[in-house]
Design a protein around this motif. Structure first.
Motif, mmCIF file in Angstrom:
data_model
loop_
_atom_site.group_PDB
_atom_site.id
_atom_site.type_symbol
_atom_site.label_atom_id
_atom_site.label_comp_id
_atom_site.label_asym_id
_atom_site.label_seq_id
_atom_site.Cartn_x
_atom_site.Cartn_y
_atom_site.Cartn_z
ATOM 1 N N LEU A 1 0.829 -1.202 0.000
ATOM 2 C CA LEU A 1 0.000 0.000 0.000
ATOM 3 C C LEU A 1 0.868 1.259 0.000
ATOM 4 C CD1 LEU A 1 -2.838 1.194 0.065
ATOM 5 C CD2 LEU A 1 -2.820 0.924 2.557
ATOM 6 N N SER A 2 1.914 1.265 0.818
ATOM 7 C CA SER A 2 2.824 2.422 0.878
ATOM 8 C C SER A 2 3.484 2.673 -0.464
ATOM 9 C CB SER A 2 3.918 2.200 1.921
ATOM 10 O OG SER A 2 3.388 2.086 3.189
ATOM 11 N N ALA A 3 3.991 1.599 -1.073
ATOM 12 C CA ALA A 3 4.674 1.736 -2.366
ATOM 13 C C ALA A 3 3.723 2.226 -3.446
ATOM 14 C CB ALA A 3 5.289 0.400 -2.767
ATOM 15 N N GLY A 4 2.513 1.674 -3.473
ATOM 16 C CA GLY A 4 1.531 2.114 -4.469
ATOM 17 C C GLY A 4 1.148 3.566 -4.297
ATOM 18 N N LEU A 5 1.019 3.971 -3.063
ATOM 19 C CA LEU A 5 0.669 5.356 -2.754
ATOM 20 C C LEU A 5 1.754 6.324 -3.210
ATOM 21 C CD1 LEU A 5 -1.212 7.335 -1.137
ATOM 22 C CD2 LEU A 5 0.243 6.857 0.814
ATOM 23 N N VAL A 6 2.990 6.023 -2.854
ATOM 24 C CA VAL A 6 4.102 6.902 -3.234
ATOM 25 C C VAL A 6 4.307 6.873 -4.751
ATOM 26 C CG1 VAL A 6 6.595 7.259 -3.018
ATOM 27 C CG2 VAL A 6 5.214 6.774 -0.986
ATOM 28 N N ARG A 7 4.161 5.701 -5.362
ATOM 29 C CA ARG A 7 4.311 5.591 -6.814
ATOM 30 C C ARG A 7 3.261 6.440 -7.539
ATOM 31 N NH1 ARG A 7 2.933 0.437 -7.768
ATOM 32 N NH2 ARG A 7 4.725 -0.208 -6.568
ATOM 33 N N LEU A 8 2.019 6.365 -7.089
ATOM 34 C CA LEU A 8 0.951 7.144 -7.713
ATOM 35 C C LEU A 8 1.168 8.636 -7.507
ATOM 36 C CD1 LEU A 8 -1.745 7.156 -9.240
ATOM 37 C CD2 LEU A 8 -2.894 6.997 -7.024
ATOM 38 N N ALA A 9 1.522 9.029 -6.296
ATOM 39 C CA ALA A 9 1.725 10.455 -6.002
ATOM 40 C C ALA A 9 2.931 11.028 -6.745
ATOM 41 C CB ALA A 9 1.887 10.652 -4.503
ATOM 42 N N SER A 10 3.881 10.160 -7.118
ATOM 43 C CA SER A 10 5.068 10.608 -7.852
ATOM 44 C C SER A 10 4.879 10.546 -9.362
ATOM 45 C CB SER A 10 6.272 9.744 -7.460
ATOM 46 O OG SER A 10 6.549 9.864 -6.098
ATOM 47 N N SER A 11 3.766 10.001 -9.804
ATOM 48 C CA SER A 11 3.524 9.853 -11.243
ATOM 49 C C SER A 11 3.307 11.221 -11.892
ATOM 50 C CB SER A 11 2.297 8.966 -11.484
ATOM 51 O OG SER A 11 1.113 9.657 -11.131
ATOM 52 N N PRO A 12 3.485 11.303 -13.205
ATOM 53 C CA PRO A 12 3.287 12.582 -13.892
ATOM 54 C C PRO A 12 1.906 13.203 -13.683
ATOM 55 C CG PRO A 12 4.393 11.025 -15.335
ATOM 56 C CD PRO A 12 3.989 10.271 -14.099
ATOM 57 N N ALA A 13 0.904 12.375 -13.449
ATOM 58 C CA ALA A 13 -0.457 12.900 -13.252
ATOM 59 C C ALA A 13 -0.566 13.714 -11.964
ATOM 60 C CB ALA A 13 -1.462 11.756 -13.218
ATOM 61 N N TYR A 14 0.232 13.373 -10.960
ATOM 62 C CA TYR A 14 0.135 14.038 -9.665
ATOM 63 C C TYR A 14 1.413 14.760 -9.247
ATOM 64 C CZ TYR A 14 -4.166 11.421 -8.911
ATOM 65 O OH TYR A 14 -5.426 10.901 -9.019
ATOM 66 N N ALA A 15 2.485 14.557 -9.984
ATOM 67 C CA ALA A 15 3.782 15.112 -9.573
ATOM 68 C C ALA A 15 3.695 16.625 -9.400
ATOM 69 C CB ALA A 15 4.853 14.755 -10.584
ATOM 70 N N GLY A 16 4.292 17.086 -8.339
ATOM 71 C CA GLY A 16 4.328 18.517 -8.056
ATOM 72 C C GLY A 16 5.737 19.046 -8.217
ATOM 73 N N ALA A 17 5.914 20.287 -7.849
ATOM 74 C CA ALA A 17 7.226 20.918 -7.950
ATOM 75 C C ALA A 17 8.180 20.395 -6.881
ATOM 76 C CB ALA A 17 7.083 22.429 -7.826
ATOM 77 N N ILE A 18 7.615 19.897 -5.787
ATOM 78 C CA ILE A 18 8.423 19.399 -4.676
ATOM 79 C C ILE A 18 8.439 17.880 -4.704
ATOM 80 C CG2 ILE A 18 8.652 19.324 -2.170
ATOM 81 C CD1 ILE A 18 7.139 22.009 -2.111
ATOM 82 N N LYS A 19 9.644 17.287 -4.610
ATOM 83 C CA LYS A 19 9.779 15.837 -4.612
ATOM 84 C C LYS A 19 9.227 15.256 -3.308
ATOM 85 C CE LYS A 19 13.079 12.169 -5.263
ATOM 86 N NZ LYS A 19 14.458 11.797 -5.523
ATOM 87 N N LEU A 20 8.515 14.143 -3.427
ATOM 88 C CA LEU A 20 7.954 13.480 -2.250
ATOM 89 C C LEU A 20 9.058 12.874 -1.396
ATOM 90 C CD1 LEU A 20 4.944 11.451 -3.661
ATOM 91 C CD2 LEU A 20 4.861 13.452 -2.223
ATOM 92 N N THR A 21 8.924 13.023 -0.096
ATOM 93 C CA THR A 21 9.881 12.403 0.821
ATOM 94 C C THR A 21 9.192 11.571 1.891
ATOM 95 O OG1 THR A 21 9.906 14.381 2.227
ATOM 96 C CG2 THR A 21 11.597 14.234 0.503
ATOM 97 N N SER A 22 7.853 11.524 1.887
ATOM 98 C CA SER A 22 7.159 10.752 2.912
ATOM 99 C C SER A 22 5.780 10.304 2.445
ATOM 100 C CB SER A 22 7.004 11.587 4.184
ATOM 101 O OG SER A 22 6.076 12.626 3.978
ATOM 102 N N VAL A 23 5.267 9.318 3.147
ATOM 103 C CA VAL A 23 3.904 8.844 2.884
ATOM 104 C C VAL A 23 2.904 9.952 3.201
ATOM 105 C CG1 VAL A 23 2.150 7.174 3.598
ATOM 106 C CG2 VAL A 23 4.492 6.422 3.229
ATOM 107 N N ALA A 24 3.167 10.722 4.243
ATOM 108 C CA ALA A 24 2.262 11.821 4.611
ATOM 109 C C ALA A 24 2.163 12.849 3.479
ATOM 110 C CB ALA A 24 2.741 12.493 5.889
ATOM 111 N N GLN A 25 3.266 13.155 2.833
ATOM 112 C CA GLN A 25 3.219 14.085 1.699
ATOM 113 C C GLN A 25 2.415 13.493 0.548
ATOM 114 O OE1 GLN A 25 7.395 14.748 0.971
ATOM 115 N NE2 GLN A 25 7.321 16.753 1.958
ATOM 116 N N ALA A 26 2.555 12.203 0.328
ATOM 117 C CA ALA A 26 1.797 11.552 -0.746
ATOM 118 C C ALA A 26 0.294 11.609 -0.448
ATOM 119 C CB ALA A 26 2.250 10.102 -0.898
#
Length: 94
Positions: free
Chosen positions: A38-63
């Motif tokens: 679940l953690s990996a899927g969450l971070v992977r989705l939040a880091s994808s081009p569809a959701y990627a932001g200007a700031i790189k994700l560093t935690s599950v909470a940010q995702a």
């Protein structure tokens, strides 16, 4: 034919927390971190081009903050469904 369908404890806990009116991101992240899939899927989705932001994700909470609770519910149900569909006793995936 009847089938028993149960959520993994982490997924059930995450869904129950999201239903609460005052769900805190940090507490939800602590629950989600218990399940590597679940953690990996969450971070992977939040880091994808569809959701990627200007700031790189560093935690599950940010995702969680980036995706929102509605998307977390959908992802949790998808992870749980995948486990239920592909983990059939007596059969292995090769």
């Amino acid at each position: 034919m009847s089938a028993e369908y149960r959520f993994c404890p982490t997924c059930a806990g995450a869904l129950a927390m999201i239903e609460q009116p005052r769900c805190e991101v940090a507490a939800l992240a602590a629950v989600i971190r218990r399940d590597p899939s679940l953690s990996a899927g969450l971070v992977r989705l939040a880091s994808s081009p569809a959701y990627a932001g200007a700031i790189k994700l560093t935690s599950v909470a940010q995702a969680i903050s980036r995706l929102g609770f509605a998307t977390i519910v959908q992802l949790t149900l998808a992870v749980t469904s995948r486990a239920a569909v592909f983990d059939v006793p007596g059969y292995t995936v090769e």
